[in-house]
Write a protein that holds these residues in place. Structure first.
Motif, PDB file in Angstrom:
ATOM      1  N   ARG A 124       1.222  -1.639   0.424  1.00  0.00           N
ATOM      2  CA  ARG A 124       0.161   0.193   0.316  1.00  0.00           C
ATOM      3  C   ARG A 124       0.579   1.174   0.346  1.00  0.00           C
ATOM      4  O   ARG A 124       0.764   2.484  -0.907  1.00  0.00           O
TER       5      ARG A 124
ATOM      6  N   LYS B 165       2.632   0.990  -3.395  1.00  0.00           N
ATOM      7  CA  LYS B 165       1.960   2.559  -4.478  1.00  0.00           C
ATOM      8  C   LYS B 165       1.368   3.695  -4.480  1.00  0.00           C
ATOM      9  O   LYS B 165       0.879   4.364  -5.158  1.00  0.00           O
ATOM     10  N   GLU B 166       1.363   3.576  -2.703  1.00  0.00           N
ATOM     11  CA  GLU B 166       1.006   5.409  -2.384  1.00  0.00           C
ATOM     12  C   GLU B 166       2.207   6.917  -2.968  1.00  0.00           C
ATOM     13  O   GLU B 166       1.799   7.523  -3.374  1.00  0.00           O
TER      14      GLU B 166
ATOM     15  N   GLN C 272       5.563   2.466  -7.945  1.00  0.00           N
ATOM     16  CA  GLN C 272       4.750   1.263  -8.511  1.00  0.00           C
ATOM     17  C   GLN C 272       5.089   1.046  -9.343  1.00  0.00           C
ATOM     18  O   GLN C 272       5.535  -0.011 -10.113  1.00  0.00           O
TER      19      GLN C 272
ATOM     20  N   HIS D 155       6.422  -2.191 -10.922  1.00  0.00           N
ATOM     21  CA  HIS D 155       5.793  -2.790 -12.095  1.00  0.00           C
ATOM     22  C   HIS D 155       6.988  -3.628 -13.223  1.00  0.00           C
ATOM     23  O   HIS D 155       7.523  -4.930 -13.626  1.00  0.00           O
TER      24      HIS D 155
END
Length: 74
Positions: A55, A58-59, A63, A67
């Motif tokens: 989390r 991503k925040e 991210q 990837h």
């Protein structure tokens, strides 16, 4: 012996976290820093520390890096 550069290691998850995030996760989950670090190293998605780390990644915008690392895995 050098590890292949195309195979990310579990510690990559920890590397994607912002500075101090492991301590913050440990405090919020009432776990030791070592326990959170070990959980992140094993990278088992069911562990609450791993879920919180993902989390945060991503925040914070890491991210895209995650990837890219996943693409290297294939």
């Amino acid at each position: 012996m050098q590890q292949s550069e195309t195979t990310p290691t579990p510690k990559d998850l920890r590397m994607l976290l912002p500075h101090g995030a492991i301590s913050d996760i440990a405090r919020s989950l009432k776990l030791s820093h070592a326990a959170v670090s070990k959980a992140l190293q094993k990278a088992r998605p069911a562990h609450p520390a791993v879920a919180e780390a993902i989390r945060l990644i991503k925040e914070t915008g890491s991210q895209a890096v995650q990837h890219d690392l996943n693409l290297l895995n294939h």
